[in-house]
Design a protein around this motif. Structure first.
Motif, PDB file in Angstrom:
ATOM      1  N   ASP A   1       0.943  -1.252   0.085  1.00  0.00           N
ATOM      2  CA  ASP A   1      -0.036  -0.024   0.107  1.00  0.00           C
ATOM      3  C   ASP A   1       0.851   1.310   0.020  1.00  0.00           C
TER       4      ASP A   1
ATOM      5  N   SER B   1      -1.715  -1.403  -3.708  1.00  0.00           N
ATOM      6  CA  SER B   1      -2.780  -0.203  -3.655  1.00  0.00           C
ATOM      7  C   SER B   1      -1.874   0.923  -3.884  1.00  0.00           C
TER       8      SER B   1
ATOM      9  N   ASN C   1      -5.988   1.565  -7.796  1.00  0.00           N
ATOM     10  CA  ASN C   1      -6.196   2.778  -6.748  1.00  0.00           C
ATOM     11  C   ASN C   1      -6.410   2.489  -5.397  1.00  0.00           C
ATOM     12  N   ASP C   2      -5.831   3.123  -4.623  1.00  0.00           N
ATOM     13  CA  ASP C   2      -5.911   2.731  -2.978  1.00  0.00           C
ATOM     14  C   ASP C   2      -7.413   3.021  -2.534  1.00  0.00           C
ATOM     15  N   ALA C   3      -7.899   3.944  -2.951  1.00  0.00           N
ATOM     16  CA  ALA C   3      -9.458   4.235  -2.318  1.00  0.00           C
ATOM     17  C   ALA C   3     -10.435   2.929  -3.140  1.00  0.00           C
TER      18      ALA C   3
ATOM     19  N   CYS D   1      -9.368  -0.010  -3.824  1.00  0.00           N
ATOM     20  CA  CYS D   1      -8.830  -1.384  -2.930  1.00  0.00           C
ATOM     21  C   CYS D   1      -9.790  -1.139  -1.654  1.00  0.00           C
ATOM     22  N   ALA D   2      -9.714  -0.059  -1.063  1.00  0.00           N
ATOM     23  CA  ALA D   2     -10.616  -0.002   0.258  1.00  0.00           C
ATOM     24  C   ALA D   2     -11.975  -0.252  -0.007  1.00  0.00           C
TER      25      ALA D   2
ATOM     26  N   ASN E   1      -6.692  -0.851   2.684  1.00  0.00           N
ATOM     27  CA  ASN E   1      -6.071  -0.726   1.445  1.00  0.00           C
ATOM     28  C   ASN E   1      -5.299  -2.174   1.108  1.00  0.00           C
TER      29      ASN E   1
ATOM     30  N   ALA F   1      -6.134  -4.991  -1.518  1.00  0.00           N
ATOM     31  CA  ALA F   1      -4.893  -5.142  -2.752  1.00  0.00           C
ATOM     32  C   ALA F   1      -5.303  -6.678  -2.762  1.00  0.00           C
TER      33      ALA F   1
END
Length: 299
Positions: free
Chosen positions: A9, A63, A105-107, A109-110, A285, A289
């Motif tokens: 992440d 992520s 994208n990190d968000a 992934c969340a 995240n 992932a």
């Protein structure tokens, strides 16, 4: 048991990593500072992390910030890591690590994690808002993360709040990013923003500092207003609020209090937004992932 996946992440201040198995257990968790010296140093740092897990994992899932073409494996843009704009990250990582690599994208992934196992489990339509440096986000549509035509769906930080589109004060990510909360709290406490953190802010509120409590109320007002607008536009079943700040119960209380006020004065009876916090907080995240790895490679 099958080998695990290395999940990475990439955040604004640090790169977190852990090995996850089919029990979704975080193992060998660690973090290193996020490098800003350029692409070469960035890839070197990521390669070092992969080398720690040589022979232990069968793939890598990342992520990362920015607008991410997860199908082509390219960072269309990379958020604060501007040197990585246009980087073919999957290609580079597979060349360095000799393992299959997935990115998202990190968000988003969340949102994957929360939809699969967390606060949005069972919701066909939902919204994740991740409060951090800016306002990350993602839309869950029919149980899937909605990417958008340009992989930019849910980029809430860029939402314009006023007519002056060239003013940073009219960009939602600037108005509701954590830095603004610290700046506002520091002003009423007469200290430098760099000298405090989020825990200080909420400790002062818990100690009864009314001025800082009012700051939190002012800070969450635009968040509540945007949640109300998103409810009108998208009509999701639930909103999940994430980011490290979401661990503070007073944050959700303050958002709900502002929502209650807005709904009480709104001239039309409308459906109310259902809001909660993300289940996985800072680990969302990494968990997402792993879910992206399962989806990408069919494990």
């Amino acid at each position: 048991m099958a080998k695990a996946c290395l999940c990475i992440d990439v955040g604004g201040s640090s790169i977190k990593y852990a090995k996850l198995d089919d029990q979704r257990t975080l193992m060998d968790y660690g973090r290193v500072p996020t490098p800003y010296e350029g692409t070469e140093v960035y890839l070197e740092e990521l390669t070092k992390i992969c080398q720690k897990f040589e022979g232990q994992v069968e793939g890598v899932s990342m992520s990362v910030p920015g607008i991410i073409d997860s199908r082509a494996g390219v960072c269309v843009s990379a958020g604060n890591l501007r040197f990585a704009d246009g980087l073919a990250l999957v290609e580079e990582m597979e060349r360095c690590c000799h393992l299959p690599v997935a990115i998202m994208n990190d968000a988003k992934c969340a949102a994957l994690a929360e939809s699969a196992w967390g606060a949005l489990k069972g919701c066909r339509d939902g919204v994740v808002l991740v409060l951090g440096t800016g306002v990350g986000g993602a839309l869950i549509k029919d149980g899937e993360v909605h990417l958008g035509a340009n992989f930019a769906a849910g980029e809430f930080s860029f939402v314009i709040l006023g007519d002056e589109v060239d003013q940073e004060g009219n960009i939602w990510g600037r108005v509701s990013g954590n830095e603004r909360l610290l700046t506002m709290a520091a002003r009423v406490r007469n200290v430098e923003p760099d000298a405090i953190n989020g825990e200080d802010v909420f400790r002062w509120i818990d100690e009864g500092d009314e001025a800082v409590g009012n700051v939190l109320d002012q800070f969450t007002r635009p968040i509540a207003r945007m949640i109300m607008n998103l409810q009108f536009i998208y009509d999701p079943e639930r909103f999940a609020i994430g980011g490290g700040i979401s661990r503070q119960p007073r944050l959700l209380q303050s958002i709900r209090s502002n929502l209650d006020q807005f709904y009480s004065i709104y001239p039309v009876k409308v459906p109310r937004a259902d809001i909660t916090v993300c289940r996985f907080f800072n680990e969302a995240n990494l968990m997402g992932a792993y879910q992206n790895y399962l989806r990408t490679f069919g494990k």
